[in-house]
Design an enzyme around this catalytic site. Structure first.
Site, short mmCIF file in Angstrom:
data_model
loop_
_atom_site.label_atom_id
_atom_site.label_comp_id
_atom_site.label_asym_id
_atom_site.label_seq_id
_atom_site.Cartn_x
_atom_site.Cartn_y
_atom_site.Cartn_z
N CYS A 42 0.83 -1.20 0.00
CA CYS A 42 0.00 0.00 0.00
C CYS A 42 0.86 1.25 0.00
O CYS A 42 2.05 1.22 0.27
CB CYS A 42 -0.91 0.02 1.22
SG CYS A 42 -1.84 -1.49 1.47
N ARG B 80 3.25 0.94 -7.25
CA ARG B 80 3.29 -0.10 -6.22
C ARG B 80 2.09 -1.04 -6.32
O ARG B 80 2.08 -2.11 -5.71
CB ARG B 80 3.29 0.56 -4.83
CG ARG B 80 4.51 1.42 -4.58
CD ARG B 80 4.25 2.42 -3.46
NE ARG B 80 4.17 1.79 -2.17
CZ ARG B 80 5.19 1.61 -1.36
NH1 ARG B 80 6.38 2.02 -1.71
NH2 ARG B 80 5.03 1.06 -0.18
N TRP C 128 -3.56 -1.90 -1.18
CA TRP C 128 -3.41 -3.22 -1.80
C TRP C 128 -4.06 -4.20 -0.84
O TRP C 128 -3.55 -4.45 0.25
CB TRP C 128 -1.93 -3.53 -2.01
CG TRP C 128 -1.62 -4.91 -2.50
CD1 TRP C 128 -1.37 -6.00 -1.74
CD2 TRP C 128 -1.49 -5.34 -3.86
NE1 TRP C 128 -1.10 -7.09 -2.53
CE2 TRP C 128 -1.17 -6.72 -3.83
CE3 TRP C 128 -1.62 -4.71 -5.09
CZ2 TRP C 128 -0.96 -7.46 -4.99
CZ3 TRP C 128 -1.42 -5.46 -6.24
CH2 TRP C 128 -1.10 -6.80 -6.19
N ASN D 56 -0.11 0.71 6.52
CA ASN D 56 0.46 -0.34 5.69
C ASN D 56 0.92 -1.47 6.60
O ASN D 56 1.50 -1.21 7.65
CB ASN D 56 1.69 0.16 4.91
CG ASN D 56 1.32 1.14 3.82
OD1 ASN D 56 0.16 1.37 3.54
ND2 ASN D 56 2.34 1.75 3.23
N GLY D 57 0.72 -2.71 6.20
CA GLY D 57 1.18 -3.84 7.00
C GLY D 57 0.03 -4.69 7.49
O GLY D 57 -1.07 -4.69 6.91
N GLU E 93 14.12 -23.10 -11.19
CA GLU E 93 13.79 -21.67 -11.13
C GLU E 93 14.99 -20.81 -11.55
O GLU E 93 14.83 -19.81 -12.24
CB GLU E 93 13.31 -21.30 -9.73
CG GLU E 93 13.00 -19.83 -9.52
CD GLU E 93 11.92 -19.29 -10.43
OE1 GLU E 93 11.77 -18.05 -10.50
OE2 GLU E 93 11.20 -20.09 -11.08
N LYS F 283 14.96 -18.10 -14.62
CA LYS F 283 15.29 -16.69 -14.45
C LYS F 283 16.33 -16.24 -15.47
O LYS F 283 16.23 -15.17 -16.05
CB LYS F 283 15.83 -16.43 -13.03
CG LYS F 283 14.76 -16.33 -11.97
CD LYS F 283 13.95 -15.07 -12.13
CE LYS F 283 12.49 -15.24 -11.93
NZ LYS F 283 11.74 -16.32 -12.45
N GLU G 37 14.87 -16.16 -19.15
CA GLU G 37 13.79 -15.22 -19.46
C GLU G 37 14.25 -13.76 -19.49
O GLU G 37 13.64 -12.95 -20.18
CB GLU G 37 12.61 -15.39 -18.52
CG GLU G 37 12.81 -14.99 -17.09
CD GLU G 37 11.57 -15.25 -16.23
OE1 GLU G 37 10.45 -15.21 -16.75
OE2 GLU G 37 11.74 -15.50 -15.02
N HIS H 7 22.40 -39.55 -18.31
CA HIS H 7 21.50 -40.32 -19.18
C HIS H 7 21.20 -39.57 -20.48
O HIS H 7 20.06 -39.52 -20.93
CB HIS H 7 20.21 -40.66 -18.43
CG HIS H 7 20.42 -41.53 -17.24
ND1 HIS H 7 20.78 -42.86 -17.33
CD2 HIS H 7 20.36 -41.26 -15.91
CE1 HIS H 7 20.92 -43.37 -16.13
NE2 HIS H 7 20.67 -42.43 -15.24
N LYS I 163 3.43 -10.09 -17.69
CA LYS I 163 3.42 -10.35 -16.25
C LYS I 163 2.32 -11.33 -15.87
O LYS I 163 2.54 -12.25 -15.12
CB LYS I 163 3.25 -9.04 -15.49
CG LYS I 163 3.32 -9.19 -13.97
CD LYS I 163 4.69 -9.71 -13.54
CE LYS I 163 4.79 -9.87 -12.04
NZ LYS I 163 6.04 -10.55 -11.65
#
Length: 609
Positions: free
Chosen positions: A2, A27, A74, A100-101, A482, A486, A489, A505, A604
């Site tokens: 937020c 944000r 948010w 916020n939080g 992963e 990264k 991409e 193998h 995204k």
């Protein structure tokens, strides 16, 4: 995350509040609002949606006054709505607050206040703060805020207004950012510098536990014990665009560095006070709920799919329930054996991933119970699932996911501990060990991020590579997947991840002199096997970069270069070991002059099949 803004001075507050919030739109948010004192009362205007809707709502009736607060929300506790938007006020309208939080103990406080006659208008955790102000108010604004801070628990940035004290704003923080902009005859408050950079370059950066009283001519800062603090002025030299990125060159790098706080927020309120277990109030499962589950499907795409693979290890090893992990785009077409004894967990950062949503609907059609793990409150997947766990990572702007992934891993580990304890298959001693490992995780992430020079140098060393291989066993293999994603991409270097024992193998044919291989070696139970696999690629003259735990004195004998992560439990190691891979990919992309935040051909949120 937020956004917060605040103003006190000689100018009208509303124009700054709206402009400041517009500078925080990057944000991410789902509602916006302002509170302005006009000399008689606090006027609040707020609504769900974008800032343009708030501007339209205000219209010709702009709240007047030279003191005010604003907020872009948010959603975390409660869906996006007008009622859940900030600022929040008490019934008398004497107090207003933005936050916020997460207030971890808000339910206990809320129940107590309701018993005392307080009527709540929203689903948020924040509203308890302003009602608590009203309950404790004794005519002294500052002392009342301090009383509130002794009661609430959690992470927060808070700004308070009081109609009885129109000459001051009070603000404080714990684990969430807050800055005070210093003007002449006016002062500003914001959760991030972009909101105030066009008004002042001089700021105080508040630290955890600091308490500030802000008037138009002064800023008084003290600690929780009332001891005055002499703050140093932090002067900003960035331009406005750079300020949105917090001074970082790219949003991806900013989000990498936000991971300690993102993981902390995800765990907030989900760890028992005695650190004996994890808690999911949004689930409230009992033993019968889990005894009826014979199998779990984890369904996701891309990075979230890799988080699901880690989740499989967690749940099977800790909670002792069989797990299958499926790529969402394949799930519907293989006629999965799903019924009412199946729990289907879908993972999606945006909550709008088309393939994952379709798989979720198919699982429900087949009779499965469904659980969503997502970052976005009110998203399609969150609405469709029977139950939902939010990661609280805050918005991700960069296309390449970083903090969404690490918070998904944190959720999956906490969920496995939660399930293992309910089923009585996890010993109390081991449960405490795992919860402690989670508790110290944000500090370990901070430690890892203090100096990334070594990782950056390796990334530049391999910037011309045509191919790279990522190897690992057990949980290290899941992280290798992963790391490979990264790199490819955002840097466009061809990269492949393999279970280290599988390389011989067939793919070992591609390992020739000079080929770069990154090997993760953080899992003790397969460590010796991993060393054997390193020997296999070194025998073909590969150049090997090892990722290992601090204190590992053996690894350097087998590899050309080493990156160490803080020593950790085998189950939290994946949340740490992915960071150097993210940073490596980032700097490789920078070295190759790629568009880091917006890699070619990618989006995204993938909302098409």
């Amino acid at each position: 995350m937020c956004g917060i803004v605040g103003y006190i001075g000689f100018n009208e507050a509303t124009p700054f509040l709206v402009d400041g919030m517009s500078k925080l739109e990057y944000r991410g948010y789902d509602s916006a609002g302002i509170a302005v004192f006009d000399g008689k009362r606090i006027n609040i205007e707020k609504c769900v949606g974008r800032l343009d809707r708030l501007r339209d709502k205000i219209g010709a009736h702009v709240p007047t006054g030279t003191i005010g607060i604003g907020h872009t929300r948010w959603a975390t506790h409660g869906r996006p709505s007008d009622q859940n938007s900030h600022p929040h006020a008490d019934a008398s309208g004497k107090f207003a607050v933005v936050h916020n939080g997460i207030i971890e103990n808000y339910l206990v406080i809320k129940e107590d206040l309701i018993a005392k006659g307080h009527v709540f208008l929203s689903e948020t955790d924040t509203e308890v703060v302003v009602h608590l102000m009203a309950e404790l108010y004794n005519g002294d604004f500052e002392q009342t805020v301090k009383k509130v801070l002794k009661i609430i628990e959690g992470s927060y940035s808070l700004v308070f207004m009081c109609a009885d004290a129109p000459d001051k704003l009070i603000c404080t923080k714990k684990d969430n950012p807050l800055v005070i902009g210093l003007g002449e005859g006016e002062n500003f408050i914001a959760s991030d510098i972009p909101a105030i950079i066009n008004y002042t370059r001089k700021n105080y950066i508040l630290s955890d536990g600091e308490f500030a009283v802000v008037t138009k001519d002064s800023v008084w800062v003290e600690d929780r014990d009332g001891v005055p603090i002499s703050k140093k002025v932090f002067e900003v030299y960035w331009d406005a665009e750079a300020a949105e990125k917090g001074g970082y060159d790219h949003f991806m790098l900013k989000e990498i560095y936000e991971q300690p706080q993102a993981v902390r927020a995800t765990m907030s309120s989900r760890i028992a006070k005695d650190e004996s277990t994890t808690i999911f109030n949004e689930l409230n499962w009992v033993k019968d709920d889990l005894d009826n589950i014979k199998k779990i499907f984890i369904i996701a795409c891309g990075t979230a799919y890799h988080a699901g693979i880690v989740g499989k290890y967690y749940i099977e090893q800790i909670a002792k329930i069989p797990v299958e992990v499926d790529i969402a785009s394949e799930f519907r077409y293989r006629k999965p054996l799903v019924d009412e004894s199946t729990l289907t967990i879908v993972i999606s950062q945006s909550g709008e991933t088309s393939d994952t949503l379709a798989a979720l609907k198919e699982a429900k059609r087949l009779g499965a119970r469904t659980l969503a793990v997502t970052n976005v409150v009110g998203s399609s997947i969150a609405r469709e699932a029977d139950q939902v766990i939010y990661t609280y990572a805050g918005p991700e702007i960069a296309v390449a996911s970083t903090k969404a992934y690490t918070t998904q891993l944190a959720v999956m580990l906490m969920l496995a501990i939660y399930m293992g304890n309910i089923k009585n298959v996890l010993s109390s001693e081991r449960s405490k060990e795992l919860v402690h490992a989670l508790h110290i995780l944000p500090e370990q992430l901070d430690e890892l991020l203090k100096d990334v020079t070594n990782i950056k140098e390796h990334a530049y060393r391999y910037k011309e590579a045509k191919d790279m291989f990522f190897l690992g066993r057990s949980l290290d293999y899941a992280v290798a997947l992963e790391g490979s994603l990264k790199l490819k991409e955002i840097s466009y270097i061809h990269a492949e991840a393999y279970a280290a024992g599988e390389l011989k193998h067939g793919t070992l044919a591609l390992i020739v002199e000079g080929v770069a291989v990154i090997v993760l070696a953080t899992q003790h139970d397969v460590y010796e096997k991993t060393l054997s696999n390193i020997k296999e690629v070194k025998a073909r003259d590969a150049e090997v970069l090892g990722i290992a735990l601090a204190g590992d004195d053996s690894i350097s004998k087998y590899v050309d270069h080493t990156i160490f992560i803080p020593k950790a439990d085998k189950y939290t190691a994946p949340i740490l070991s992915v960071l150097p891979l993210q940073i490596f990919a980032y700097y490789a992309a920078v070295a190759r002059e790629c568009d880091v935040d917006k890699p070619r051909n990618l989006a995204k949120s993938v909302t098409v099949e």
